[in-house]
Scaffold this active site. Structure first.
Site, short mmCIF file in Angstrom:
data_model
loop_
_atom_site.label_atom_id
_atom_site.label_comp_id
_atom_site.label_asym_id
_atom_site.label_seq_id
_atom_site.Cartn_x
_atom_site.Cartn_y
_atom_site.Cartn_z
N ASP A 36 0.74 -1.16 -0.01
CA ASP A 36 0.02 0.00 -0.16
C ASP A 36 0.81 1.29 0.05
O ASP A 36 1.69 1.32 0.32
CB ASP A 36 -0.80 0.31 1.38
CG ASP A 36 -1.92 -1.31 1.26
OD1 ASP A 36 -2.10 -1.78 0.31
OD2 ASP A 36 -2.24 -1.55 2.34
N1 URA Z 1 -1.12 -6.08 3.67
C1 URA Z 1 -1.97 -4.98 3.80
O1 URA Z 1 -2.54 -4.59 4.39
N2 URA Z 1 -1.00 -3.80 2.98
C2 URA Z 1 0.21 -4.04 2.46
O2 URA Z 1 0.84 -3.14 2.09
C3 URA Z 1 0.64 -5.14 2.49
C4 URA Z 1 -0.07 -6.17 3.04
#
Ligand code: URA
Length: 236
Positions: free
Chosen positions: A104
């Protein structure tokens, strides 16, 4: 494919010069010197070195590890956010590269980048059980049976299948390490939401046996070594 054929396909060497290079002990397959031209190799999984240099590079496959800062997204282009490829400023043909899975925008840490789709698949597919380990900062202390629930699998909001068993380690009241083998949409954040908590900081520390380099500062990247490529691309 035969080793001599593969060598001449990936380099400027004729078949007979490829044979000479092999006989001279200048060719290694998965770190072992091979002196037989007729040795069969798997072009997708074997790492072949000529004079210590990976042939995969000559075929156009590239493999990088990046320490992703917050504020960048794992996409090739975006109108709103900066993209991780902006950090690969010494590389050409960036459009041929992809991130191996995604983090993310606010998640930091280990991102692999390549143009080798098959290799990426062995890392992202749950079939190959490659663990992704995250350091997680939580808004509040975890409920008592969180570890047990993660080990059994958790039902995420809006889904019909439990997550695959994960491993949870307490570092402090609100800081844990979580290892999972899947990569569902916002999986880590949704797992802790299902446990009545909220992720306030997320950092990917390792994938399989590869951990983020201590020397790689946020925003920095480097090419993986042939050994690292091989280690991560293992399917058994
Ligand atoms: N899980 C998440 O919620 N976000 C990420 O960036 C990676 C794994």
């Amino acid at each position: 494919m035969r080793l001599d054929k593969y060598l001449s396909q990936c380099t400027q060497l004729t078949r007979s010069l490829a044979t000479t290079a092999i006989r001279q002990g200048r060719v290694r397959v998965n770190e072992k010197i091979i002196k037989s031209s007729s040795q069969k190799i798997n072009e997708d999984t074997d790492i072949v070195l000529l004079n210590g240099q990976a042939l995969a590079d000559k075929l156009g496959h590239r493999y990088f590890i990046l320490n992703k800062p917050a504020g960048f997204i794992c996409a090739n282009h975006d109108l709103e956010h900066k993209v991780v490829f902006e950090l690969l400023n010494n590389e050409i043909n960036l459009d041929r590269l992809h991130t191996v899975g995604r983090l993310d925008v606010d998640t930091t840490g280990l991102v692999l980048i390549s143009d080798d789709g098959q290799w990426s698949h062995t890392i992202t597919s749950p079939k190959y059980h490659q663990e992704k380990t995250y350091h997680v900062e939580l808004a509040q202390p975890l409920i008592e049976d969180a570890q047990e629930q993660v080990e059994k699998g958790i039902m995420l909001h809006g889904e019909t299948h439990l997550t695959k068993p994960g491993k949870l380690e307490h570092i402090s009241d609100t800081h844990v390490s979580l290892s999972i083998t899947e990569g569902r949409y916002h999986q880590v954040k949704r797992m802790f939401a299902a446990l009545g908590n909220r992720v306030v900081g997320l950092h990917r520390h390792s994938i399989g046996e590869l951990a983020l380099d201590e020397t790689l500062q946020e925003g920095e990247y480097r090419a993986l070594t042939p050994q690292e490529v091989l280690l991560l691309g293992k399917t058994s």
